[in-house]
Enzyme design. Structure first.
Site, PDB file in Angstrom:
ATOM      1  CG  ASP A  39      -1.736   1.262   1.350  1.00 53.38           C
ATOM      2  OD1 ASP A  39      -2.482   1.590   0.416  1.00 53.38           O
ATOM      3  OD2 ASP A  39      -1.610   1.942   2.382  1.00 53.38           O
ATOM      4  CD  GLU A  65      -3.493  -1.991  -0.896  1.00 54.50           C
ATOM      5  OE1 GLU A  65      -3.980  -0.861  -1.035  1.00 54.50           O
ATOM      6  OE2 GLU A  65      -3.629  -2.667   0.147  1.00 54.50           O
TER       7      GLU A  65
END
Length: 232
Positions: free
Chosen positions: A48, A120
């Site tokens: 992320d 992610e």
């Protein structure tokens, strides 16, 4: 070839993972299938952060004159769950995810939140195994369409909000979004956006919100660049 046909070996070879990559295996392991710290949650956390960095870098390079506010909203448009889930779908991630039996029966591999997290985690895993160049190339390639869309039409508001405001400025009613009929074997959603019964634009995506965004962008393109015979 379609994302649904991708095998784990092909995924590894395509993006630079080792043949029997432990990072890749962990990135595709949901917490229901393995306890902490063996699930993909830590890699998701790392990915992320990397994703926000890489998208910011790509937008800075592509939009050298854009102000901070425009760049921030452009990044948010690309780095959102629906967009990441679309990318995961295109990679065939739902078929490769390790989920417990109960989750498989419930079909949770198709959930937007789970798919965006797996995407992610892949970014984080690729950085750990192959380095920054591979991870950046992965992000650039797998998010190419949303990146190009926002680069070509950077704005300070979501496309759906902009379309509504543009129509209101013309004294027209609010737009309506209608999901089109899709084939049973497709993973995409098709959406039409209408105003006063007329179709203004169409869009597709692997999540409803992504398809609606694409349809709004299509309608906005016709508003700003009217074509001969256009209903706009």
């Amino acid at each position: 070839r379609g994302g649904a046909e991708m095998t784990l070996t092909e995924l590894a070879e395509r993006w630079g993972f080792l043949e029997e990559s432990l990072y890749l295996e962990q990135a595709l392991t949901h917490r229901s299938a393995a306890p902490h710290p063996h699930s993909n949650e830590r890699l998701e956390f790392f990915g992320d952060a990397l994703l926000n960095l890489y998208v910011a870098r790509l937008l800075m390079d592509a939009l050298p004159d854009a102000a901070e506010g425009v760049l921030t909203l452009a990044r948010a448009s690309v780095v959102d769950r629906e967009t990441q889930a679309d990318a995961a779908q295109a990679l065939g991630i739902p078929e490769l995810l390790r989920i417990d039996t109960g989750g498989q029966k419930m079909g949770i591999a198709q959930q937007t939140r789970l798919l965006s997290g797996a995407y992610e985690a892949l970014v984080g895993a690729l950085y750990m195994e192959a380095g920054e160049a591979h991870a950046l190339a992965f992000v650039k390639a797998t998010l190419e369409e949303p990146l190009q869309a926002v680069i070509q039409n950077p704005a300070t508001k979501h496309p759906k909000s902009r379309l509504q405001e543009a129509l209101q400025a013309q004294g027209r009613k609010k737009p309506e979004y209608r999901t089109s009929t899709t084939q049973p074997d497709t993973v995409t959603v098709s959406v039409e956006v209408l105003c006063e019964g007329l179709v203004l634009g169409q869009g597709t995506g692997r999540a409803l919100r992504a398809a609606e965004k694409a349809a709004a962008l299509s309608a906005l393109a016709h508003l700003t660049e009217p074509q001969p015979g256009s209903i706009l």
